[in-house]
Design an enzyme around this catalytic site. Structure first.
Site, PDB file in Angstrom:
ATOM      1  CD  GLU A   1      -2.998  -1.157   2.208  1.00 59.73           C
ATOM      2  OE1 GLU A   1      -2.809  -0.430   3.213  1.00 59.73           O
ATOM      3  OE2 GLU A   1      -3.933  -1.970   2.138  1.00 59.73           O
TER       4      GLU A   1
ATOM      5  CG  HIS B   1      -8.616   0.178   2.774  1.00 58.49           C
ATOM      6  ND1 HIS B   1      -7.754   1.122   2.280  1.00 58.49           N
ATOM      7  CD2 HIS B   1      -7.867  -0.724   3.444  1.00 58.49           C
ATOM      8  CE1 HIS B   1      -6.524   0.821   2.654  1.00 58.49           C
ATOM      9  NE2 HIS B   1      -6.557  -0.295   3.357  1.00 58.49           N
TER      10      HIS B   1
END
Length: 179
Positions: A40, A74
């Site tokens: 990420e 997410h």
């Protein structure tokens, strides 16, 4: 009260650093503490921040745009929760909360990346954040062994948050912020 504090606060933190026997649990820890932070941060800080900067955005816009994209990345958790049979209203509430806190965290690490230009620093920060999780407020429940200390614990929680923010901004804004 000291034993209650140990059972509710210290022991859960200590258990994070003990080896787990369950291989599934080890994979989850590996994913949360190594794989997710590395992938990420490479995608959202090392790749996305420079791309957003190359468009001519000032640092403030970059540090607010990259985290929104990080938060939206997410949203797949909503689909997973719906597939597991969770109620739609609960999924919306949990997903909205997760979008907000991942965006706030993303803003923090974007700011840290713009200040340091250190991918290693933001990966370690992300890993630490995943290890610690969100602060527990279970002491607000009447059946909690820490319920009697709830005012002191809430004060400590907010004092820590304010201290963190004051410390963060005491380092100054990036020179490229262009406000």
């Amino acid at each position: 009260p000291l034993r209650n504090f140990y059972d509710a606060i210290v022991e859960p933190v200590r258990s994070l650093f003990r080896p787990r026997i369950d291989s599934h649990q080890k994979w989850i820890q590996w994913r949360n503490l190594v794989v997710a932070p590395v992938t990420e941060e490479v995608a959202f800080r090392a790749c996305m921040v420079p791309i957003l900067e190359s468009t001519g955005m000032n640092a403030l816009c970059v540090s607010l745009t990259a985290p929104l994209l990080f938060g939206f990345a997410h949203l797949h958790h909503a689909w997973l929760n719906l597939r597991q049979g969770h109620r739609f209203g609960n999924v919306i509430l949990v997903t909205t909360f997760q979008l907000v806190y991942t965006s706030i965290f993303g803003a923090y690490v974007s700011y840290a990346y713009l200040r340091t230009r250190s991918l290693c620093a933001v990966i370690l920060c992300h890993s630490f954040c995943n290890a610690m999780g969100l602060p527990s407020i279970s002491f607000l429940k009447k059946d909690s062994p820490l319920y009697k200390q709830r005012r002191s614990l809430l004060f400590a929680l907010f004092a820590g948050l304010i201290g963190f923010l004051l410390g963060l901004f005491s380092f100054g804004l990036p020179s490229a912020w262009n406000l």
